[in-house]
Design an enzyme around this catalytic site. Structure first.
Site, PDB file in Angstrom:
ATOM      1  N   SER A 303       2.243  -3.976   3.124  1.00 46.35           N
ATOM      2  CA  SER A 303       2.320  -2.935   4.131  1.00 46.35           C
ATOM      3  C   SER A 303       3.115  -1.718   3.628  1.00 46.35           C
ATOM      4  O   SER A 303       2.692  -1.048   2.695  1.00 46.35           O
ATOM      5  CB  SER A 303       2.933  -3.520   5.408  1.00 46.35           C
ATOM      6  OG  SER A 303       2.871  -2.626   6.472  1.00 46.35           O
ATOM      7  N   ASP A 314       0.084   6.612  -7.458  1.00 50.33           N
ATOM      8  CA  ASP A 314      -0.963   7.632  -7.413  1.00 50.33           C
ATOM      9  C   ASP A 314      -0.445   8.999  -7.828  1.00 50.33           C
ATOM     10  O   ASP A 314      -1.181   9.811  -8.415  1.00 50.33           O
ATOM     11  CB  ASP A 314      -1.545   7.728  -5.999  1.00 50.33           C
ATOM     12  CG  ASP A 314      -2.492   6.586  -5.684  1.00 50.33           C
ATOM     13  OD1 ASP A 314      -2.704   5.729  -6.560  1.00 50.33           O
ATOM     14  OD2 ASP A 314      -3.035   6.551  -4.561  1.00 50.33           O
ATOM     15  N   LYS A 328      -2.109  -5.492   2.290  1.00 49.32           N
ATOM     16  CA  LYS A 328      -2.221  -5.211   3.724  1.00 49.32           C
ATOM     17  C   LYS A 328      -2.368  -3.706   3.906  1.00 49.32           C
ATOM     18  O   LYS A 328      -1.404  -2.955   3.813  1.00 49.32           O
ATOM     19  CB  LYS A 328      -1.003  -5.713   4.494  1.00 49.32           C
ATOM     20  CG  LYS A 328      -1.070  -5.436   5.993  1.00 49.32           C
ATOM     21  CD  LYS A 328       0.147  -5.994   6.720  1.00 49.32           C
ATOM     22  CE  LYS A 328       0.090  -5.679   8.209  1.00 49.32           C
ATOM     23  NZ  LYS A 328       0.341  -4.253   8.510  1.00 49.32           N
TER      24      LYS A 328
END
Length: 549
Positions: A303, A314, A328
Site C-alpha cells: 500500500s 519511477d 496492493k
C-alpha cells in the site's frame, strides 16, 4: 445500547448499502427489462430484503438478535468483495481510530495479566506518563481507582486505565524490586505510538530510518529523523519499509515530498467517479533532493509503502532493494454512516508516476475467486530516466537482497511468548543491567534461558519433523506404511530432538532477540530495534551493495 426501533432502522439502511455491492448470481443472469433502470432494481432489492427482515422479526421461532443478524450479513457481504472493504460499528470506532492514528488516551504502558492474577507492567513506553511516574517492568498493579483488578480480564483492566487525556487515574502498586506498596496517581495523556521505530547512523556515513506504518503524523517524524541524521553528517540514507503494511496515502505523498521537487506527481488514483479520480503532487519544499537514498522492501511492504518505493523508483530518486513487495494497488476511503458507524470501502486503484498499477490480485470476480493477474496483462513502463519497470505484482527491487531465514523453532520461541516472558523475569530480578552499548547475554544467562525455555509449553518440533509427519500420513494413505516401516522409523528417530537440543540448535538465532527484549524493557523500544540491526544480514548486504542513485 441502541433501542429496538433504532436498531431496526439502522439495519434496513445498511442492508440497502449491502445491496449496492452484493447482487445474487441469478439476478445477474436475468436480462433486465427495458424499463428497469439500475435505480428501479436497487429499490426492488431493498424492498425485498426489508420484507424478509420484517417477516423474520415477526415469525422467526427464536428471539431475533438484530445486532448479530445485521453484523453477520453486512460483514459477509463485504468480505465477498475484497479484504479491505469493512463495516465499522459505532462501538468499534475507538479501535478503528487507533489503527489509523495509533493514538489513545492513557498512561503509555504494555501490560500482561493471567486470569485470576494481578496486572503486571510489561513495558512502560519511553518518556510516557507511566515511566515518568516511576512504573517499571515487573511492577504489579493491585488496584485501579480503588478497585481490585485481580478478578478482571486483561481487556477489562486496560479499559479502566484508558481515558480522556488530562484525567487522573490512581493505582496501588507493588514495586518489583523492593516489594513496597505505593499509591501512584498518573494524569492520562494522548499517547501516540510512533511509526518511526528507530533511526541511527551506520558505518559512520549511512543514515538509517526504520518506519513501521503510515499513520497520522509519520511524515513529520521521518522529516525530524532525517534532519537530525543530516546534522550528524550522513552521506546517504536508508529508509527501511520492510514489513510496513501501509496506511494513509497523504502521509506517503508527504514523505516522498521530502526528497523530490515541489509539484512532482507522486501518485494518481482512478475510481468510478470524479471524486475518487485525482492526482497527488508534492505541495511542500523538499529538504534534500541530492542525497543518495535506498528504500528497503519485502513481501510485507504494501500500500503506502509501495507508493513511496514506487514513486521514488519511477522518479529515479532512490535505489529500491530487498525482495518484491506485496502488491496492493487499491485505495480505501472512509464513509460516515448513520448512528456513528463507518464504512471503509475500496474506491480506486492507484498508479505510480510512470503509470503503473502494482495490484497483484484481481478481485473483479470477488474475494473468494481472487487470483494473480496473468503475466500477459503485465505492462512495461519507463522511469523518468528511461529505465524499464513493470506493472502488477508489486514493486520489483532494483537490487534483489534475500533476507536471512529463521528456523521454525526460533519463530515459535518468539510467538509463543517464551522470549518475552523470560525477558520480563530477567528485568524483574535485575534492578540494573549492563550498559546497552555492550549488553550481551553471558553463557550463564544463556543457560538460565535454556532451562527456563524447556519448562515452557510450546511446539518445539523442527520444520523437517513437521514435514516428515505430513509425509508419513501420505505414506499410510497410499498403503506403503508396512513396506517402508523400518526406513520411516529410522528417519523419525533421527529427526526427533529433545526440547533442550532444539533450544541449543537455535542459540545463535535467538540470543539477539532475547537481548533486544531485555533492552526494550530496561531502556526503550528504539534502542532494542537498533540492537537487532547488528544481526540484520539483509541490511548489511544493502550497505555493501552498489547503489544506483
Amino acid at each position: 445500547m441502541i433501542e429496538k426501533m433504532k436498531k431496526t432502522s439502522a439495519l434496513c439502511l445498511i442492508t440497502a448499502l449491502l445491496t449496492l455491492v452484493y447482487i445474487p448470481a441469478d439476478a445477474q443472469k436475468t436480462p433486465a427489462k427495458p424499463q428497469e433502470s439500475k435505480n428501479f432494481k436497487l429499490g426492488q432489492w431493498i424492498e425485498t430484503q426489508n420484507s424478509i427482515l420484517g417477516e423474520l422479526y415477526r415469525s422467526y421461532v427464536d428471539t431475533l438478535d438484530l445486532k448479530r443478524y445485521f453484523t453477520a450479513g453486512i460483514t459477509s457481504a463485504l468480505e465477498s468483495l475484497d479484504p479491505y472493504t469493512v463495516y465499522v460499528p459505532e462501538e468499534e470506532n475507538e479501535d478503528f481510530e487507533m489503527l489509523i492514528s495509533k493514538t489513545y488516551g492513557g498512561i503509555g504502558a504494555i501490560i500482561s495479566k493471567k486470569v485470576g492474577e494481578y496486572l503486571i507492567i510489561d513495558e512502560p513506553y519511553y518518556n510516557s506518563p507511566a515511566q515518568r511516574a516511576g512504573l517499571q517492568s515487573g511492577d504489579r498493579i493491585i488496584e485501579v481507582d480503588g478497585v481490585d483488578v485481580k478478578p478482571f480480564t486483561s481487556e477489562e483492566t486496560t479499559s479502566r486505565m484508558k481515558g480522556k487525556p488530562g484525567t487522573k487515574v490512581e493505582f496501588k502498586i507493588k514495586k518489583v524490586h523492593t516489594g513496597e506498596i505505593k499509591n501512584v496517581v498518573i494524569t492520562r495523556e494522548k499517547i501516540h505510538l510512533p511509526d518511526v521505530s528507530c533511526y541511527t547512523v551506520l558505518d559512520n556515513k549511512t543514515g538509517y530510518i526504520s518506519q513501521t506504518g503510515f499513520t497520522t503524523g509519520v511524515s513529520g517524524d521521518v522529516r525530524e529523523a532525517f534532519l537530525d541524521l543530516k546534522k550528524k553528517g550522513i552521506e546517504r540514507l536508508i529508509l527501511d519499509l520492510r514489513g510496513n503494511g501501509g496506511g494513509l496515502l497523504n502521509e506517503a505523498v508527504d514523505i516522498v515530498s521530502l526528497f523530490v521537487p515541489k509539484g512532482s506527481l507522486i501518485v494518481t488514483s482512478k475510481g468510478r467517479d470524479a471524486e475518487n479520480t485525482k492526482e497527488y503532487r508534492t505541495h511542500r519544499e523538499p529538504v534534500d533532493t541530492e542525497i543518495p537514498i535506498m528504500v528497503l522492501i519485502d513481501g510485507g511492504s504494501a500500500s503506502a509503502s509501495e507508493i513511496v518505493a514506487g514513486s521514488l523508483q519511477d522518479l529515479d530518486r532512490a535505489t529500491i532493494a530487498g525482495t518484491k513487495s506485496y502488491g496492493k494497488g487499491l485505495v480505501q476511503s472512509i464513509r460516515s454512516l448513520p448512528y456513528g458507524a463507518q464504512l471503509k470501502v475500496t474506491t480506486a486503484h492507484y498508479y505510480t508516476p510512470s503509470g503503473r498499477c502494482v495490484q497483484r490480485l484481481d478481485y473483479s470476480s470477488g474475494a473468494t475467486h481472487a487470483k494473480d493477474f496473468a503475466d500477459s496483462l503485465k505492462q512495461e513502463f519507463k522511469t523518468v530516466g528511461g529505465r524499464t519497470v513493470t506493472s502488477a505484482g508489486g514493486i520489483t527491487p532494483d537490487i534483489v537482497l534475500e533476507a536471512e531465514k529463521y528456523s521454525r523453532a526460533s519463530y515459535i520461541l518468539v510467538y509463543a511468548g517464551v522470549t518475552s516472558r523470560y525477558a520480563l523475569n530477567y528485568v524483574s530480578s535485575h534492578p540494573e543491567i549492563r550498559p546497552v552499548e555492550n549488553f550481551h547475554l553471558t553463557e550463564q544467562e544463556w543457560n538460565e534461558f535454556a532451562d527456563y525455555a524447556i519448562e515452557q509449553d510450546f511446539d518445539y518440533r523442527p520444520e523437517s519433523l513437521v514435514a516428515f509427519e505430513a509425509l508419513k500420513k501420505e505414506i499410510k494413505e497410499d498403503g506403503y506404511d508396512e513396506v517402508t516401516a523400518s526406513q520411516v522409523e529410522a528417519l523419525e528417530k533421527a529427526l526427533n530432538v529433545s526440547k533442550r537440543q532444539m533450544v541449543e540448535i537455535v542459540k545463535n538465532e535467538i540470543i539477539p532477540i532475547i537481548e533486544s527484549e531485555i533492552i526494550k524493557r530496561s531502556y526503550s523500544q528504539s534502542l532494542a530495534s537498533i540492537h537487532l540491526l547488528g544481526v540484520d544480514v539483509q541490511l548489511h548486504n544493502a550497505l555493501k551493495a552498489d547503489w544506483i542513485f
